[in-house]
Design an enzyme around this catalytic site. Structure first.
Site, mmCIF file in Angstrom:
data_model
loop_
_atom_site.group_PDB
_atom_site.id
_atom_site.type_symbol
_atom_site.label_atom_id
_atom_site.label_comp_id
_atom_site.label_asym_id
_atom_site.label_seq_id
_atom_site.Cartn_x
_atom_site.Cartn_y
_atom_site.Cartn_z
ATOM 1 N N ALA A 196 35.751 22.483 50.191
ATOM 2 C CA ALA A 196 36.304 21.224 49.676
ATOM 3 C C ALA A 196 35.850 20.971 48.244
ATOM 4 O O ALA A 196 36.647 20.514 47.409
ATOM 5 C CB ALA A 196 35.886 20.064 50.578
ATOM 6 N N TYR A 197 34.606 21.277 47.959
ATOM 7 C CA TYR A 197 34.082 21.098 46.603
ATOM 8 C C TYR A 197 34.809 22.022 45.619
ATOM 9 O O TYR A 197 35.253 21.602 44.553
ATOM 10 C CB TYR A 197 32.583 21.375 46.593
ATOM 11 C CG TYR A 197 31.933 21.301 45.234
ATOM 12 C CD1 TYR A 197 31.865 20.100 44.538
ATOM 13 C CD2 TYR A 197 31.367 22.438 44.648
ATOM 14 C CE1 TYR A 197 31.261 20.024 43.282
ATOM 15 C CE2 TYR A 197 30.758 22.370 43.408
ATOM 16 C CZ TYR A 197 30.707 21.170 42.734
ATOM 17 O OH TYR A 197 30.109 21.105 41.490
ATOM 18 N N VAL A 198 34.959 23.293 46.018
ATOM 19 C CA VAL A 198 35.644 24.256 45.154
ATOM 20 C C VAL A 198 37.103 23.861 44.953
ATOM 21 O O VAL A 198 37.649 24.003 43.852
ATOM 22 C CB VAL A 198 35.535 25.677 45.747
ATOM 23 C CG1 VAL A 198 36.537 26.619 45.104
ATOM 24 C CG2 VAL A 198 34.119 26.214 45.559
ATOM 25 N N SER A 205 38.258 20.903 44.758
ATOM 26 C CA SER A 205 38.301 19.838 43.755
ATOM 27 C C SER A 205 38.064 20.392 42.355
ATOM 28 O O SER A 205 38.680 19.939 41.382
ATOM 29 C CB SER A 205 37.267 18.748 44.091
ATOM 30 O OG SER A 205 35.936 19.172 43.849
#
Length: 246
Positions: free
Chosen positions: A154-156, A158
């Site tokens: 999820a971080y990647v 974004s």
């Protein structure tokens, strides 16, 4: 403190701590007047301002949620009123919440979307509307876009969106003499990275680079200073500042 050739002005989001604070102090060393943006911790932002002014620089703190267009509009107006304009915007503000895809709390996905994607878009929109000729917009991605580590999905996602908007905006600003780039740090010794990791995990990350150490905030700040100053022929790029990590 170096003597500036011109009265250049930088706005650093997330400038109250971590990489953002070191970036703000580094740009001040290059003669920039620096606006230190913070979301919730005014005291830490004021500490950064105090450190810059104690070294002979000019700085002020501006508050507001990067994803709130009205708050950011006010922040940009405050900086322009105080310093006469804005030349460089560095968007270090971001959050990182890790989990495997199958167990991710979707509220965490929404939080990262708001800060990392919408926040970057809002800050870039304000920058595109206000930066002076010869300016630079510098966004922040992550080297995990390449390394694709488990739990970072999820971080990647974004940050991949940040890279995409960075490259498009560089082309949209054709003829304005404004560069738009992103810095993608590797493992860097900040609270954001170190929090929740044991010594073995930290050591494994450190050994992953050919230089066999974690990055330091100062390493990332040097890359930002390069893009904010002399690197006028680098545009629409993602600079991986990670010590040689794949």
């Amino acid at each position: 403190m170096s003597t500036p050739e011109t009265n250049r002005v930088a706005l650093v989001t997330g400038g109250s701590g971590g990489i953002g604070r070191v970036v703000a102090e580094r740009l001040a060393q290059d003669g920039f007047a620096v606006a230190v943006q913070y979301a919730g911790n005014r005291a830490k932002a004021e500490e950064t301002v105090a450190a810059i002014t104690a070294a002979g620089g000019r700085a002020l703190a501006v508050g507001g949620d990067v994803a709130d267009e009205e708050a950011m509009g006010t922040a940009f107006d405050t900086v322009r009123s105080a310093f006469g304009g804005i030349d460089v915007v560095v968007n270090t503000a971001g959050i990182m919440l890790l989990s495997p895809v199958e167990s991710l709390d979707l509220s965490d996905l929404d939080r990262m979307h708001r800060t990392n994607i919408r926040g970057t878009f809002v800050v870039n929109q304000q920058a595109a509307r206000t930066l002076r000729s010869g300016g630079a917009i510098i966004n922040f991605s992550t080297s995990v876009v390449r390394t694709q580590l488990p739990t970072y999905s999820a971080y990647v996602a974004s940050k991949a969106a940040v890279e995409a908007m960075t490259l498009v905006l560089a082309r949209e600003l054709r003829g304005r003499d404004i560069t738009v780039n992103a810095v993608a740090p590797g493992p860097t010794a900040t609270p954001l990275f170190l929090d929740g990791k044991d010594e073995a995990t930290i050591d494994r990350f450190a050994k992953a680079t050919p230089l066999e150490r974690l990055g330091r905030p100062e390493d990332i700040a040097e890359a930002v200073a390069f893009l904010a100053g002399p690197a006028r022929w680098i545009n629409g790029q993602v600079l991986y500042a990670n010590g040689g990590l794949a």
